[in-house]
Design a protein around this motif. Structure first.
Motif, PDB file in Angstrom:
ATOM      1  N   UNK A  92      -6.979 -10.243  -4.372  1.00 58.37           N
ATOM      2  CA  UNK A  92      -6.643 -11.391  -5.219  1.00 58.37           C
ATOM      3  C   UNK A  92      -6.912 -11.070  -6.683  1.00 58.37           C
ATOM      4  N   UNK A  93      -8.007 -10.363  -6.909  1.00 56.68           N
ATOM      5  CA  UNK A  93      -8.327 -10.022  -8.293  1.00 56.68           C
ATOM      6  C   UNK A  93      -7.285  -9.058  -8.855  1.00 56.68           C
ATOM      7  N   UNK A  94      -6.886  -8.100  -8.012  1.00 57.96           N
ATOM      8  CA  UNK A  94      -5.873  -7.151  -8.464  1.00 57.96           C
ATOM      9  C   UNK A  94      -4.571  -7.872  -8.813  1.00 57.96           C
ATOM     10  N   UNK A  95      -4.158  -8.776  -7.883  1.00 61.22           N
ATOM     11  CA  UNK A  95      -2.909  -9.463  -8.183  1.00 61.22           C
ATOM     12  C   UNK A  95      -3.060 -10.364  -9.392  1.00 61.22           C
ATOM     13  N   UNK A  96      -4.241 -10.924  -9.551  1.00 57.13           N
ATOM     14  CA  UNK A  96      -4.457 -11.724 -10.753  1.00 57.13           C
ATOM     15  C   UNK A  96      -4.251 -10.882 -12.000  1.00 57.13           C
TER      16      UNK A  96
END
Lengths: 318, 261, 428
Positions: A92-96
């Motif tokens: 999720x952090x990466x996609x954020x």
């Protein structure tokens, strides 16, 4: 004049004026001075390796064994505080990060390149100088101020415009990051365009090309390495941004499904959570691992940008 | 005229000597197996087409060839009998050799400080002595009259001809035993050139002058001995009259009569 | 085209006309072919000659024999062109004109003979002489395109700049009631919801000062090494790579480094020195790079002149190179000072804290933080006020932001002004 008075140049004079003593001392210390200079020169390597070393050191427990890398990279569940079973998936952090950076680049690259073209090709000298100074000043605005603008100013505007429940989200972060990245894209791209020899422009003009055609068909291809480097550096800046995204994108750790969803980037996560961890804890270590990931990504981008720029010097034969 | 002769005059106690000197920049040879001697208190002229190694020769004398990273020097370069590459204090050597380049260079200091630069580095700080020295060097360089009222002007603001004479004054300021000039007249007008040529004829009483020039007539006018270089080799050397009027080598003849280069 | 001062260049053709023809309205030519042949051949048709010079335009109209009517103005049915400067023989088109009127007539005659060109009643042929530099319709279109392009790019440049200027003006407007000297000199009060910003302001000052004391000497000397001493070998290439990468490290990674290296490893704890060292490492690469640029602006010929006089490398640097590049070096350092003042991430965990009570007067007022103390900083203060403190008035919040921006922009403007001033004072 006789030669007697001139010999005094070669033999050290007898006067001991303080200036002479000072210069003598300074010159005696020359080997020492040169060593200090040499060491300072090597210090840059030292610091880069030190960064790598210390960040790895703090994250080493987690890096070498504590983390399940598959879960780390592919799971969207970031629950470090869970008592039952802490999960450290950064998907999720990466996609954020990707979402916010992607949106920012989508806005900033065309605008920045267009502005660079204007400054380089169309603006008169006074306009050019003014614009360049303004852009340089815009580049100097601190990150926290941008975050402030996103949080306090842009947030309500977004709520008003889109009816979203929350004003700090991907859209907010994207716009703010775009405004932050534009100056660096403009200045590097403008340098690249300026480096194209005038003879290219003159040849095209002689063939009857309009300025528009010159830009698209002659300058962009000729400067493509520099322009690519400009974009890469803009991306690098956007990915590494911390405070602005921390304040402008919200606190929801989730994979965004729309532009008005709040997200958390990797940088913001570290900034938000490190204060609550204690050295030696798992959570602490994982945050450092995220830091390593960021370092590697930034390194890769910068290396690519540098190689791309060198590609110009290597490939261009005038 | 004898073709391809390699007769070298014997120089007793040369001030500067080269023994089998070969210099390369990386793989490129700049000087090949040079052996010659330059006598004291004479003007030694060096002529030859571009890229024949003349500038490299000068750089070997004061070891500024060291600053070119890819250079390698084999053989012996001798000043006063001592191999310069074995000297411990290379800075002392450079103070004994004055150098004037093709392009005029005025340091961004006042005219006074330009000429006072070398003495100050050597430790001379007495204002009165410096004043005398600066005036003497500027007079020798035929610049004094033009700058005596504006010694505080920046050296970079002088004209090209003035800056070249300023360079000469700087070269003289550390009282060299050897004065090297590398095509000094390229960037200056004929009048200034003539003035400097007259100065050189006077200076040779006090020092040995090595004059690299692309103006063949200049060598003819000034030099006592002349050496002709071509393509990094020493082709011929000897008294100027002989080299010009009865050269031993066909190439020399071609060059001095304006055949090539 | 509607304004016709004379009709010298107008010739008439009426199919089926009989009798002597001279191309006038009363005695029109009987066919296009005849018209062109007669016009081209005859030197006595002085009207044709006159047309060449007066208007540069010849028209051939086809009319009803008896009625004498002719088509009014408007676009000609067939338009041909003549250009005396054309380099190649053309076919009368706009891009490839004929080179003279006689040639035009000959060409038209041929076309008529081959029946490739017919002129019906009411139609008009116009042959115009194109001056070399008048715009053709093609070029007019091009210059419109060019203006459009110019405005598009201008618009892009403005979009990059104007929104920010607007935002900053808005901030200034909201902050205006709070801005005063008192605001700067008073400490924050009432749990940071009131008062001024002195404590964070002085904290930023000391942070920047300390980091400058660390970064400037190392950075400048490193720049000197890289430009004056380093030879082109693998070590130098690695150093250059390292500098470039150091410049690209994200600020939060600097914070992590600071925590790992200074706070823990060097046992500085969370303190002013730890934060200052972290910020110093962050500003180091740019100081190095700008020093190198300033040094390389000094021409090599100066250094060579000094070396040939027997000066050592360091003497040359000390007496010629550094004094003539110090201005550029200084500009670079000042720009980094501004950056150091604005950064938040590197000091978040290395020493900056939400609140440190300091005195309102006396020594502790002016020198509140020792090297081992935690401190307040303006950038962190803004962050905290925005996101963590409730009940902060708008003017206080915006005031803090404006002071921070103002500080950074002021220092930057000073550096830019310094650079412009020094550029005008070049010594060579």
């Amino acid at each position: 004049m006789s030669s007697a008075d001139i010999d005094s140049v070669q033999a050290p004079p007898r006067s001991r004026s303080p200036l002479r003593v000072f210069h003598m001392l300074v010159d005696l210390c020359e080997p020492l001075v040169e060593w200090i200079i040499r060491i300072c020169g090597w210090s840059a390597i030292l610091f880069v390796f030190a960064i790598f070393f210390f960040v790895i050191r703090e994250g080493s427990e987690m890096l070498f064994g504590g983390i399940d890398f598959k879960e780390f990279l592919t799971s969207p569940n970031w629950r470090p505080d869970s008592v039952v079973r802490p999960q450290y998936g950064i998907l999720a952090l990466l996609t954020g990060t990707v979402a916010v950076t992607g949106l920012a680049m989508l806005i900033a690259v065309p605008l920045g390149l267009g502005a660079a073209v204007y400054v380089s090709e169309f603006a008169g000298p006074k306009t050019k100088e003014t614009l360049k100074v303004i852009i340089e000043l815009l580049a100097a605005i601190p990150s926290v101020v941008w975050g402030f603008i996103g949080y306090i100013v842009l947030g309500p505007i977004i709520i008003w415009l889109t009816g979203a429940p929350v004003g700090i989200n991907v859209l907010n972060g994207g716009i703010i990051l775009a405004l932050m990245s534009v100056p660096i894209i403009v200045s590097v791209a403008e340098d690249a365009l300026r480096a194209v020899p005038d003879s290219y422009r003159e040849a095209a003009l002689a063939l009857g090309a309009s300025r528009w055609e010159i830009v698209l068909r002659v300058l962009f291809p000729a400067a493509k390495n520099g322009l690519l480097a400009a974009v890469l550096l803009g991306v690098g800046r956007a990915i590494g941004e911390t405070m602005a995204v921390l304040m402008a994108t919200g606190h929801a750790v989730q994979i965004p499904k729309s532009l008005v969803d709040p997200v958390r980037t990797m940088t913001a996560t570290i900034a938000a959570e490190l204060g609550e961890t204690v050295s030696g804890e798992e959570h602490y270590g994982v945050l450092f691992v995220i830091g390593i990931v960021l370092f590697v990504i930034a390194f890769a981008i910068n290396l690519t940008a540098d190689l791309v720029v060198k590609g110009i010097r290597g490939g261009q034969h005038d | 005229m004898v073709k391809g002769g390699r007769w070298r005059p014997r120089v007793m106690d040369p001030h500067i000597g080269f023994e089998n000197v070969t210099v390369s920049y990386g793989p490129q040879p700049a000087l090949r197996n040079i052996t010659l001697g330059m006598p004291r208190n004479q003007i030694f002229g060096i002529i030859g087409p571009a890229n024949s190694g003349k500038t490299t020769l000068l750089k070997c004398i004061n070891r500024t060839i060291d600053f070119i990273g890819t250079s390698s020097v084999k053989g012996r370069v001798l000043v006063d009998g001592e191999d310069v590459n074995r000297l411990r204090n290379v800075y002392d050597l450079r103070r004994r050799v004055g150098m004037v380049f093709p392009l005029p260079v005025g340091l961004p200091l006042t005219v006074y400080e330009n000429v006072a630069y070398a003495p100050r580095r050597a430790g001379l700080f007495d204002r009165h002595e410096l004043d005398e020295l600066v005036e003497k060097c500027l007079r020798q360089a035929v610049l004094w009259d033009e700058v005596k009222d504006r010694l505080q002007t920046l050296g970079t603001k002088l004209s090209g001809g003035q800056q070249q004479r300023l360079t000469l004054a700087r070269a003289l300021s550390h009282r060299p035993e050897i004065l090297c000039l590398d095509e000094f007249s390229i960037a200056i007008d004929p009048v200034t050139t003539m003035k400097i040529e007259d100065v050189l004829l006077e200076l040779k009483q006090d020092m040995t002058i090595v004059l690299v020039t692309n103006l063949v007539q200049q060598a003819h006018r000034l030099a006592d001995q002349t050496a002709f270089f071509n393509d990094s080799r020493l082709i011929e050397v000897g008294p100027t009259e002989k080299v010009f009027d009865e050269p031993e080598n066909q190439l020399t003849y071609d060059y001095v009569t304006g055949g090539f280069g | 085209m509607t304004d016709r001062p004379s009709q010298l260049g107008r010739w008439y053709v009426a199919p089926g006309a009989a009798g002597p023809a001279d191309g006038t309205l009363e005695q029109p030519f009987s066919s296009l072919q005849e018209a062109c042949e007669r016009l081209g051949d005859s030197p006595t048709l002085s009207h044709a000659r006159a047309a060449e010079h007066d208007e540069g335009r010849v028209e051939i109209l086809c009319i009803e024999r008896a009625r004498g009517e002719f088509a009014a103005a408007g676009q000609p049915t067939h338009a041909y062109f003549v250009d005396p400067f054309t380099p190649v023989e053309g076919n009368g088109s706009e891009r490839k004109p004929w080179e003279s009127f006689p040639a035009a007539f000959a060409g038209l005659a041929r076309l008529a003979r081959e029946d490739r060109l017919r002129l019906a009643v009411g139609q008009r042929i116009e042959i115009s002489s194109r001056e070399v530099f008048t715009a053709t319709s093609l070029e007019k279109w091009k210059s419109i395109k060019e203006s459009i392009a110019r405005y598009i790019f201008l618009a892009m440049a403005l979009v990059c700049v104007l929104p920010v200027v607007a935002i900053l003006s808005f901030l200034l407007y909201k902050a205006w009631p709070a801005l005063s000297i008192d605001f700067l000199l008073t400490n924050p009060q009432n749990n940071l919801t009131a008062g001024g910003i002195w404590a964070p302001l002085i904290g930023t000052f000391f942070l920047v000062l300390t980091s400058l004391l660390v970064a400037a000497p190392i950075g400048i000397l490193a720049g000197v090494y890289l430009n004056e001493y380093a030879t082109d070998n693998w070590l130098t290439r690695i150093i250059n790579l390292a500098v470039m990468n150091l410049a690209g490290v994200p600020s939060i990674v600097h914070a992590l480094f600071g925590v790992g290296a200074f706070v823990h490893f060097a046992h500085m704890g969370r303190s002013l020195v730890a934060a200052a060292c972290t910020v110093a490492v962050m500003t180091l690469p740019v100081i190095i790079t700008s020093t190198r640029e300033a040094l390389s602006a000094v021409p090599m010929s100066f250094r060579e002149a000094c070396w040939n006089m027997g000066a050592t490398r360091w003497q040359t640097i000390r007496t010629i190179v550094l004094p003539n590049s110090i201005s550029g070096i200084l500009t670079g350092v000042i720009l980094q000072v501004a950056r150091a003042a604005g950064e938040t991430a590197p000091i978040l965990f290395t020493g900056a804290v939400l609140y440190v009570p300091i005195a309102d007067a006396g020594w502790n007022y002016v020198l509140p933080y020792g090297p081992d103390d935690r401190f307040m900083a303006l950038s962190y203060h803004l962050f905290a006020l925005s996101t963590q403190i409730r009940g902060v008035s708008d003017e206080l919040l915006f005031g803090t932001a404006v002071v921070l921006i103002g500080l950074v922009l002021l220092v930057n403007s000073f550096a830019i002004g310094l650079r412009i001033y020094l550029r005008s004072k070049k010594k060579w």
